[in-house]
Design a protein around this motif. Structure first.
Motif, mmCIF file in Angstrom:
data_model
loop_
_atom_site.group_PDB
_atom_site.id
_atom_site.type_symbol
_atom_site.label_atom_id
_atom_site.label_comp_id
_atom_site.label_asym_id
_atom_site.label_seq_id
_atom_site.Cartn_x
_atom_site.Cartn_y
_atom_site.Cartn_z
ATOM 1 N N ARG A 1 0.843 -1.203 0.000
ATOM 2 C CA ARG A 1 0.000 0.000 0.000
ATOM 3 C C ARG A 1 0.874 1.247 0.000
ATOM 4 N NH1 ARG A 1 -5.404 0.433 3.381
ATOM 5 N NH2 ARG A 1 -6.193 2.217 2.275
ATOM 6 N N LYS A 2 0.481 2.214 -0.798
ATOM 7 C CA LYS A 2 1.267 3.437 -0.927
ATOM 8 C C LYS A 2 0.586 4.574 -0.183
ATOM 9 C CE LYS A 2 3.222 2.242 -5.413
ATOM 10 N NZ LYS A 2 2.861 0.875 -5.528
ATOM 11 N N TYR A 3 1.396 5.496 0.329
ATOM 12 C CA TYR A 3 0.883 6.640 1.066
ATOM 13 C C TYR A 3 1.521 7.914 0.537
ATOM 14 C CZ TYR A 3 -0.665 3.104 4.342
ATOM 15 O OH TYR A 3 -1.267 2.014 4.899
ATOM 16 N N GLY A 4 0.873 9.030 0.775
ATOM 17 C CA GLY A 4 1.431 10.344 0.460
ATOM 18 C C GLY A 4 1.733 10.528 -1.011
ATOM 19 N N ILE A 5 2.932 11.012 -1.272
ATOM 20 C CA ILE A 5 3.313 11.328 -2.647
ATOM 21 C C ILE A 5 3.412 10.075 -3.511
ATOM 22 C CG2 ILE A 5 5.817 11.319 -2.333
ATOM 23 C CD1 ILE A 5 5.779 13.895 -4.126
ATOM 24 N N ASP A 6 3.805 8.932 -2.910
ATOM 25 C CA ASP A 6 3.871 7.689 -3.670
ATOM 26 C C ASP A 6 2.493 7.306 -4.199
ATOM 27 O OD1 ASP A 6 6.584 7.377 -3.315
ATOM 28 O OD2 ASP A 6 6.362 6.147 -1.503
ATOM 29 N N ARG A 7 1.471 7.499 -3.385
ATOM 30 C CA ARG A 7 0.114 7.183 -3.815
ATOM 31 C C ARG A 7 -0.332 8.130 -4.920
ATOM 32 N NH1 ARG A 7 -4.448 6.756 0.573
ATOM 33 N NH2 ARG A 7 -3.907 8.937 0.805
ATOM 34 N N GLU A 8 0.030 9.416 -4.804
ATOM 35 C CA GLU A 8 -0.338 10.385 -5.841
ATOM 36 C C GLU A 8 0.344 10.051 -7.165
ATOM 37 O OE1 GLU A 8 0.400 14.394 -4.514
ATOM 38 O OE2 GLU A 8 -0.541 13.986 -2.577
ATOM 39 N N ILE A 9 1.617 9.691 -7.110
ATOM 40 C CA ILE A 9 2.335 9.328 -8.327
ATOM 41 C C ILE A 9 1.739 8.073 -8.944
ATOM 42 C CG2 ILE A 9 4.567 8.499 -9.199
ATOM 43 C CD1 ILE A 9 5.877 10.403 -7.143
ATOM 44 N N ALA A 10 1.450 7.088 -8.123
ATOM 45 C CA ALA A 10 0.841 5.847 -8.622
ATOM 46 C C ALA A 10 -0.521 6.133 -9.264
ATOM 47 C CB ALA A 10 0.696 4.831 -7.490
ATOM 48 N N ALA A 11 -1.289 7.020 -8.674
ATOM 49 C CA ALA A 11 -2.601 7.374 -9.238
ATOM 50 C C ALA A 11 -2.438 8.069 -10.592
ATOM 51 C CB ALA A 11 -3.374 8.260 -8.265
#
Length: 195
Positions: free
Chosen positions: A5-15
């Motif tokens: 699971r990704k959080y923060g900026i990693d999640r935004e980049i993945a999205a």
């Protein structure tokens, strides 16, 4: 894209990467690879079929005969080596580095869109290099060089291009008096300006 699971900026980049991914382009790339190598993918999914690099090495051997020895293995470093050899072949065919992906983008499914884009780029650059294959996407433009005779070059030296000096249409000296410009028409200290 699976994984932890990704959080923060990693999640935004993945999205952002997931939003840019085009399944239609993936299908085109898959069909193109299957056509060029003459065999079907081993799995119904795109990334797992390419992850070990075997399909990519076979593709490269069709484009550049005998370029790489195909090594089928379950060992991660051999699989990543296959992917790296494929990327070296892409560069040899003229693909710019910015069109290619990093080994980790494919191996860990970090950036599947870049993998598809690299395959599109490979098809165009291989065709331009003279390999007889179908092209994915638009054909690469050919360089168009223009040569001028010495006479034409000399004639151009004596022409003044007024467009490079800026717009001066409508500029004049009205409103200038005694080296000073009168903007308002009335000088508060002297009254109305007489022409």
């Amino acid at each position: 894209m699976s994984g932890p699971r990704k959080y923060g900026i990693d999640r935004e980049i993945a999205a952002k990467l997931a939003a840019k991914y085009d399944v239609g382009r993936e299908v085109e790339a898959r069909e193109w690879i299957e056509t060029v190598i003459g065999e079907k993918f081993p799995f119904p999914e795109f990334q797992p079929s390419l992850k070990d690099g075997v399909i990519l090495c076979k593709l490269m051997n069709v484009l550049i005969p005998g370029f790489v020895k195909v090594k089928a293995s379950k060992m991660p470093f051999i699989q990543m080596e296959n992917i790296a050899k494929f990327l070296q072949g892409c560069e040899k065919l003229g693909c710019p580095k910015h069109d290619l992906f990093q080994t980790i983008d494919l191996y860990e499914n970090k950036n599947p869109g870049q993998v598809v884009d690299a395959i599109f780029s490979l098809s165009r650059h291989a065709a331009k290099a003279g390999v007889d294959i179908p092209i994915l996407g638009p054909k690469l433009a050919d360089k168009h060089e223009v040569e001028f005779s010495e006479e034409v070059l000399n004639a151009g030296k004596h022409i003044i291009n007024t467009f490079q000096y800026g717009y001066s249409g409508g500029a004049n000296q009205s409103g200038v008096r005694n080296g000073r410009r009168e903007i308002g028409g009335i000088d508060p200290g002297r009254g109305p300006v007489e022409a």
